[in-house]
Design an enzyme around this catalytic site. Structure first.
Site, PDB file in Angstrom:
ATOM      1  N   GLU A   1       0.870  -1.172   0.000  1.00  0.00           N
ATOM      2  CA  GLU A   1       0.000   0.000   0.000  1.00  0.00           C
ATOM      3  C   GLU A   1       0.910   1.225   0.000  1.00  0.00           C
ATOM      4  O   GLU A   1       1.799   1.332   0.850  1.00  0.00           O
ATOM      5  CB  GLU A   1      -0.881  -0.004   1.250  1.00  0.00           C
ATOM      6  CG  GLU A   1      -1.850   1.149   1.221  1.00  0.00           C
ATOM      7  CD  GLU A   1      -2.700   1.292   2.473  1.00  0.00           C
ATOM      8  OE1 GLU A   1      -2.653   0.412   3.347  1.00  0.00           O
ATOM      9  OE2 GLU A   1      -3.397   2.318   2.555  1.00  0.00           O
TER      10      GLU A   1
ATOM     11  N   ARG B   1       6.073 -12.634   9.188  1.00  0.00           N
ATOM     12  CA  ARG B   1       6.624 -11.286   9.043  1.00  0.00           C
ATOM     13  C   ARG B   1       8.045 -11.234   9.575  1.00  0.00           C
ATOM     14  O   ARG B   1       8.363 -11.897  10.547  1.00  0.00           O
ATOM     15  CB  ARG B   1       5.829 -10.359   9.958  1.00  0.00           C
ATOM     16  CG  ARG B   1       4.775  -9.574   9.361  1.00  0.00           C
ATOM     17  CD  ARG B   1       4.145  -8.721  10.452  1.00  0.00           C
ATOM     18  NE  ARG B   1       4.283  -7.325  10.071  1.00  0.00           N
ATOM     19  CZ  ARG B   1       3.612  -6.790   9.074  1.00  0.00           C
ATOM     20  NH1 ARG B   1       2.782  -7.499   8.354  1.00  0.00           N
ATOM     21  NH2 ARG B   1       3.781  -5.517   8.764  1.00  0.00           N
TER      22      ARG B   1
ATOM     23  N   LYS C   1       4.777   1.013   9.236  1.00  0.00           N
ATOM     24  CA  LYS C   1       4.842   2.293   8.540  1.00  0.00           C
ATOM     25  C   LYS C   1       4.254   3.424   9.378  1.00  0.00           C
ATOM     26  O   LYS C   1       4.699   4.554   9.299  1.00  0.00           O
ATOM     27  CB  LYS C   1       4.118   2.178   7.184  1.00  0.00           C
ATOM     28  CG  LYS C   1       4.975   1.476   6.147  1.00  0.00           C
ATOM     29  CD  LYS C   1       4.271   1.358   4.824  1.00  0.00           C
ATOM     30  CE  LYS C   1       3.218   0.273   4.871  1.00  0.00           C
ATOM     31  NZ  LYS C   1       2.615  -0.004   3.570  1.00  0.00           N
TER      32      LYS C   1
HETATM   33  P1  ATP Z   1       3.302  -2.160   7.878  1.00  0.00           P
HETATM   34  O1  ATP Z   1       2.466  -2.833   8.907  1.00  0.00           O
HETATM   35  O2  ATP Z   1       4.753  -2.134   8.159  1.00  0.00           O
HETATM   36  O3  ATP Z   1       2.778  -0.830   7.497  1.00  0.00           O
HETATM   37  P2  ATP Z   1       1.956  -3.532   5.803  1.00  0.00           P
HETATM   38  O4  ATP Z   1       1.810  -4.991   5.877  1.00  0.00           O
HETATM   39  O5  ATP Z   1       0.785  -2.695   6.112  1.00  0.00           O
HETATM   40  O6  ATP Z   1       3.226  -3.115   6.615  1.00  0.00           O
HETATM   41  P3  ATP Z   1       1.948  -3.306   2.979  1.00  0.00           P
HETATM   42  O7  ATP Z   1       2.388  -2.163   2.183  1.00  0.00           O
HETATM   43  O8  ATP Z   1       0.498  -3.607   3.020  1.00  0.00           O
HETATM   44  O9  ATP Z   1       2.512  -3.087   4.416  1.00  0.00           O
HETATM   45  O10 ATP Z   1       2.767  -4.616   2.597  1.00  0.00           O
HETATM   46  C1  ATP Z   1       3.173  -4.986   1.320  1.00  0.00           C
HETATM   47  C2  ATP Z   1       3.632  -6.406   1.354  1.00  0.00           C
HETATM   48  O11 ATP Z   1       4.774  -6.517   2.157  1.00  0.00           O
HETATM   49  C3  ATP Z   1       2.572  -7.302   1.953  1.00  0.00           C
HETATM   50  O12 ATP Z   1       2.486  -8.498   1.205  1.00  0.00           O
HETATM   51  C4  ATP Z   1       3.068  -7.554   3.340  1.00  0.00           C
HETATM   52  O13 ATP Z   1       2.642  -8.795   3.794  1.00  0.00           O
HETATM   53  C5  ATP Z   1       4.582  -7.477   3.157  1.00  0.00           C
HETATM   54  N1  ATP Z   1       5.213  -7.057   4.394  1.00  0.00           N
HETATM   55  C6  ATP Z   1       5.006  -5.929   5.094  1.00  0.00           C
HETATM   56  N2  ATP Z   1       5.729  -5.911   6.231  1.00  0.00           N
HETATM   57  C7  ATP Z   1       6.439  -7.063   6.239  1.00  0.00           C
HETATM   58  C8  ATP Z   1       7.378  -7.651   7.139  1.00  0.00           C
HETATM   59  N3  ATP Z   1       7.734  -7.033   8.270  1.00  0.00           N
HETATM   60  N4  ATP Z   1       7.911  -8.848   6.824  1.00  0.00           N
HETATM   61  C9  ATP Z   1       7.568  -9.464   5.690  1.00  0.00           C
HETATM   62  N5  ATP Z   1       6.686  -8.977   4.809  1.00  0.00           N
HETATM   63  C10 ATP Z   1       6.122  -7.799   5.071  1.00  0.00           C
HETATM   64 MG    MG Z   2      -1.001  -2.334   5.519  1.00  0.00          MG
END
Ligand code: ATP
Ligand code: MG
Length: 754
Positions: A35, A262, A272
Site C-alpha cells: 500500500e 513477518r 509504517k
Molecule cells: P506495515 O504494517 O509495516 O505498514 P503492511 O503490511 O501494512 O506493513 P503493505 O504495504 O500492506 O505493508 O505490505 C506490502 C507487502 O509486504 C505485503 O504483502 C506484506 O505482507 C509485506 N510485508 C510488510 N511488512 C512485512 C514484514 N515485516 N515482513 C515481511 N513482509 C512484510
Molecule cells: Mg497495511
C-alpha cells in the site's frame, strides 16, 4: 535457475514446484502488493525477495502492484519510493506498475454481481452497532436487520453511495456469509465503505472504496496471479479470499493465498505508522535517514543491495513470527564490503604530529586492497613533516597493554615509517595539542631494516594534503531491544564529526563510493550531501559487532586479571598471553584487528592457525579461513574431532594463492573436506574444480552474457559503469564460480569497452 537441492527449498517454493508439476498452473505469477502509504522497509525487502525471487527461480512473472484502496493515506511519493526499492534490489516487475485503483470499475461490477446474487447487502447500522453485533469468539453474532433489504433496494443504495449522496460511515456494503462462523472474519465482512475524499490517482471520481478483503483476491485474479503470498496476520482472511472468488465463480486458474511469517528486527520499529511518526515528529531527518530501517535509509547509509538480498536469503522463510537480531544484518553488510571496497586512511579526531627530522615530502605507494580481495589498484599517499594521527592513538600515561604511540613506545604509521615520540606539547589547560616526533628513515613499510619492534600500526594523514571531511556516525535509533515508541529512542544515535581528515586520493581519484577507513569501519560518500568541496561520509557499519560488548563494558570492569585492548575504538579485555598474540597478529602478520581478536582470544583457533602457518606463509588468507570457516567447525568440536587438518587447510589456501582455484571454490572445497575428510587436491582433481584463468575459455562466456543482456550493455555504454559489476557477476555465475575473478574483471572491461 531452478533450485535443485531439496534441503535449501523453503515451504513456499515447495508449494510452487508441486503446483507446476501437477499442472495446476503452467507458469508461476506472483505479485508484490504494497500500500503506498509510507516508505518500504526491510520487511518489505523480505517480501520483495520472496515474490520476485520465486518468479525468477521458476521462470515466472512478478507484478508490482500498488494496493491503493485507502485514499486518506496514500501518495505518489510513496509509489516512487516503492518502485525505487524494487529496482535498487535488482528486480524487474512484469509490464507496467499495476494499481488496484485502475480496477475500481471492475471491482464495482463484481460487487453489483454479488448484490444481484443476494450475497451482499447495504448495511446502514452504525459502526458501533456493527461491532457489537459481531459477537465474540464463543458467541455467535447477530445479523443486521438491513440484511433483509431487497436486491433492488441494495442496488439503488449502492449506486447512491457511489455517487456521493451519503456521508462517511452512514452505509456500508457487506458480504452475506455467516454471522455464526467460528472464523469471525467470515461474519458478514465489509466489502465497500464510503470515503468522501480525493484519491491521489482517481481524484473525486469515487466516493466508495473497496476493502482489502474484497479487492485483493479479485485484483490477484484479474492480474492472473497464481500464488498470492502474504504475511501471517492474513491467515483468517484466507477464507474470505476463497469465498469471494468461489461465489463469483472465478475458479478457473484462480490464485490461492499462502502465508509466511513477518520479519521483525530488534532495536527498531517497522510498521509504517510508527516510521511515519518518527519522520513527522522530526525524530529523524526524513524517510531516507540512515538510521531508519527503510530501504531508502539503508541505501543512503551505504548498504549494498547484495547485502540485503543475502540477509533476506540467510534468515529463510518461516511459518512462525520471530525476531531477527540486527547484528545479523550488520554482519551481512560487513561481509559484503569486506570483499569489495578500498582501504584508505582517515583520522576522525586529529592530533598534530611534527616529525622534526624529516624535510621535504614524498609520495608513498600503497595498495587499496588487501591480498584476499580479488581487486587491484593503488594510490600515492603524500607524506611530509607535519601529519595528523588519531587523538586516541597517543597516550602520555598509558595503561599496561596499550600498544600505540606513547613517550616510551614507537609506533608504525600505516604504509609508512616508524615514529618515536620526543616531546608532548600542551595548551594552557593541559590538553595535548601536538606531538614532536622523529621518524626512522630505514623503517619504511615493505623495506624495513631498522630492527625496531613496534606493537601496532596506526592511521595518519598528511597535514598539508589531507582533505577536511564531515563524517556522520550512526548508532542504533532505539536503545531498547523491543522499542515501544518514541520514549525508547537512543538520544545519541547520530554523531556529526565536522573536522575529520582524509587522504586526498579518496576525493581526487574516487576509487569507489564505499571505503573501509582503516581501523574505523566502513563508510559511504553521502549520495545527497557529498560534494568534492564539502565531502560528507556516512558510517555504514563498524569493523565488528560492538553493541553486545559495549553494554558489557558499561558494567564495572574487574580490575584484577584481564587487561584491556582497544579494537576499533572499543575496549576489550584480554589476558596477557592473548594480548601478546593479538599484538603479533596485527603488527607482524598484518591481520586486521577483528580477525586478530577472534584468533587470539580462542586457544583452539590460534593453535590451529599457528600450525597451518608453519606449513604455509600466507598469514592473511589463512587467518581469514581459520577465523571464519574453521572457527565455525571448532565451535562445538575439539581439534582432534575435525575431519581435516591444519596441514590440509594450508594446502587448500596454497591452491588459492597460486590461483589454481578461486576463493569461492575454496569455500566449497572446505565444505567437502568437513564432510568427507578428503584431501583438497584430490577433490579438486576428481571434480575438475581448477580455476579458469584462460581468456580463450572465458571470452566466449562473456560474449554470451553480453548477447543476453543488450539493455544493460546499452546502459553501460551510455555511462552506467556500475553495470561492470553486474556483468562480472553473471560471468562468474556462468562459470559456476570457477572463473578467475581478476581475469574476468579485466576481460569484461576490455570487451565491453571495445
Ligand atoms: P506495515 O504494517 O509495516 O505498514 P503492511 O503490511 O501494512 O506493513 P503493505 O504495504 O500492506 O505493508 O505490505 C506490502 C507487502 O509486504 C505485503 O504483502 C506484506 O505482507 C509485506 N510485508 C510488510 N511488512 C512485512 C514484514 N515485516 N515482513 C515481511 N513482509 C512484510
Ligand atoms: Mg497495511
Amino acid at each position: 535457475m531452478q533450485k535443485s537441492s531439496s534441503e535449501s527449498k523453503d515451504f513456499l517454493r515447495s508449494i510452487v514446484e508441486e503446483d507446476l508439476k501437477s499442472g495446476k498452473y503452467n507458469e508461476v505469477h506472483t505479485r508484490f502488493p504494497p500500500e503506498p502509504n509510507g516508505f518500504p522497509h526491510i520487511g518489505h525487502a523480505k517480501s520483495i525477495c520472496i515474490n520476485f525471487g520465486i518468479a525468477n527461480d521458476y521462470n515466472g512473472l512478478c507484478n508490482l502492484r500498488m494496493d491503493d484502496t485507502n485514499p486518506t493515506t496514500e501518495d505518489t511519493q510513496y509509489v516512487e519510493a516503492l518502485k525505487d526499492a524494487v529496482e535498487w534490489l535488482g528486480f524487474d516487475w512484469e509490464g507496467n506498475v499495476r494499481y488496484t485503483s485502475d480496477k475500481f470499475d471492475e471491482l464495482y461490477n463484481y460487487a453489483i454481481e454479488l448484490i444481484k446474487m443476494g450475497k451482499a447487502y447495504v448495511d446502514s447500522a452504525s459502526e458501533e452497532e456493527i461491532r457489537e453485533n459481531r459477537g465474540t469468539v464463543t458467541e455467535a453474532g447477530k445479523r443486521s436487520k438491513y440484511a433483509e433489504r431487497s436486491v433492488e433496494e441494495n442496488l439503488e443504495l449502492f449506486e447512491r453511495m457511489k455517487r456521493g449522496e451519503f456521508k462517511d460511515g452512514t452505509h456500508i456494503l457487506r458480504a452475506k456469509i455467516d454471522m455464526s462462523a467460528n472464523n469471525m472474519k467470515m461474519r458478514d465482512p465489509l466489502l465497500y465503505r464510503i470515503r468522501n475524499v480525493e484519491h491521489y490517482r482517481t481524484g473525486d471520481a469515487w466516493h466508495i472504496y473497496p476493502m482489502y478483503d474484497f479487492a485483493h483476491c479479485l485484483t490477484d485474479y484479474m492480474e492472473g496471479i497464481t500464488h498470492s503470498i502474504c504475511t501471517l496476520e492474513f491467515e483468517n482472511n484466507r477464507a474470505i479470499y476463497d469465498w469471494v472468488l468461489e461465489t463469483l465463480g472465478l475458479t478457473e486458474k484462480r490464485p490461492y493465498q499462502h502465508e509466511f511469517a513477518r520479519l521483525g528486527i530488534n532495536y527498531t520499529v517497522m510498521s509504517k505508522r510508527k516510521l511515519l511518526e518518527l519522520v513527522n515528529e522530526g525524530k529523524v531527518n526524513g524517510w531516507d535517514d540512515p538510521r531508519l530501517p527503510t530501504i531508502a535509509g539503508y541505501k543512503r547509509r551505504g548498504y549494498t543491495p547484495e547485502s540485503i538480498l543475502n540477509f533476506c536469503d540467510g534468515i529463510g522463510i518461516a511459518k512462525a513470527n520471530s525476531m531477527v537480531d540486527v547484528a545479523q544484518l550488520e554482519f551481512s553488510i560487513r561481509d559484503d564490503l569486506n570483499t569489495k571496497v578500498p582501504r584508505v586512511l582517515a583520522v576522525l579526531d586529529p592530533l598534530k604530529v611534527t616529525i622534526i627530522n624529516y624535510e621535504g615530502s614524498e609520495e608513498i605507494d600503497a595498495p587499496y586492497y588487501p591480498h584476499d580481495v580479488p581487486k587491484v589498484g593503488s594510490r600515492k599517499i603524500p607524506f611530509s613533516k607535519e601529519i595528523y594521527i588519531e587523538r586516541d592513538d597517543f597516550m602520555e600515561n598509558p595503561p599496561k597493554g596499550y600498544f600505540r604511540l606513547t613517550p616510551e613506545q614507537s609506533v608504525r604509521l600505516r604504509h609508512a615509517y616508524i615514529i618515536t615520540c620526543n616531546e608532548v606539547i600542551k595548551d594552557a589547560d593541559g590538553k595535548i595539542v601536538e606531538i614532536k616526533a622523529e621518524y626512522h628513515a630505514n623503517s619504511k613499510s615493505g623495506e624495513d631494516t631498522s630492527g625496531i619492534k613496534v606493537k601496532s600500526a596506526i592511521q595518519w594523514v598528511d597535514a598539508k594534503e589531507a582533505r577536511k571531511v564531515e563524517v556522520r556516525v550512526y548508532d542504533r535509533l532505539f536503545k531498547d531491544e523491543a522499542p515501544e515508541g518514541l520514549e525508547d529512542i537512543n538520544p545519541n544515535s547520530l554523531q556529526v564529526i565536522k573536522d575529520a581528515l582524509i587522504e586526498p586520493a579518496v576525493i581526487t581519484e574516487k576509487p569507489d563510493e564505499r571505503f573501509q577507513f582503516e581501523r574505523q569501519g566502513y563508510f559511504y560518500a553521502d549520495p545527497v550531501d557529498y560534494t568534492d568541496e564539502k565531502p560528507v561520509f556516512n558510517k555504514i557499519v563498524g569493523l565488528k559487532d560492538s553493541w553486545g560488548k559495549k553494554t558489557k563494558a558499561d558494567k564495572p570492569v574487574v580490575k584484577a586479571q584481564p587487561k584491556k585492548v582497544q579494537i576499533d575504538g572499543e575496549v576489550v579485555a584480554m589476558t596477557e598471553a592473548e594480548q601478546a598474540l593479538f599484538d603479533k597478529y596485527t603488527s607482524e602478520l598484518k591481520l586486521n584487528s577483528e580477525v586478530a581478536n577472534t584468533l587470539a582470544r580462542d586457544a583452539k583457533l590460534s593453535s590451529f592457525y599457528e600450525e597451518a602457518l608453519a606449513e604455509l606463509n600466507s598469514p592473511v588468507v589463512l587467518a581469514n579461513m581459520v577465523s571464519n570457516e574453521v572457527a565455525r567447525e571448532l565451535k562445538e568440536k575439539q581439534i582432534d574431532e575435525l575431519k581435516f587438518s591444519a596441514k590440509q587447510i594450508a594446502e587448500l589456501i596454497k591452491m588459492v594463492d597460486d590461483a589454481t582455484i578461486s576463493n569461492k571454490i575454496a569455500k566449497q572445497l572446505f565444505e567437502e573436506m568437513v564432510k568427507t575428510g578428503e584431501n583438497p587436491k584430490a577433490i579438486v582433481e576428481a571434480k575438475g574444480l581448477v580455476q579458469i584463468s584462460d581468456p580463450v575459455v572465458i571470452a566466449p562466456i562473456i560474449d554470451e552474457i553480453i548477447a543476453k543482456n543488450p539493455d544493460n550493455v546499452e546502459k553501460f555504454k551510455a555511462g552506467n559503469t556500475k553495470l561492470l559489476g553486474f556483468f562480472v557477476g553473471q560471468v562468474l555465475k556462468a562459470t559456476k564460480g570457477k572463473g578467475n575473478p581478476k581475469v574476468v574483471n579485466e576481460l569484461v572491461g576490455k570487451i565491453l569497452n571495445q
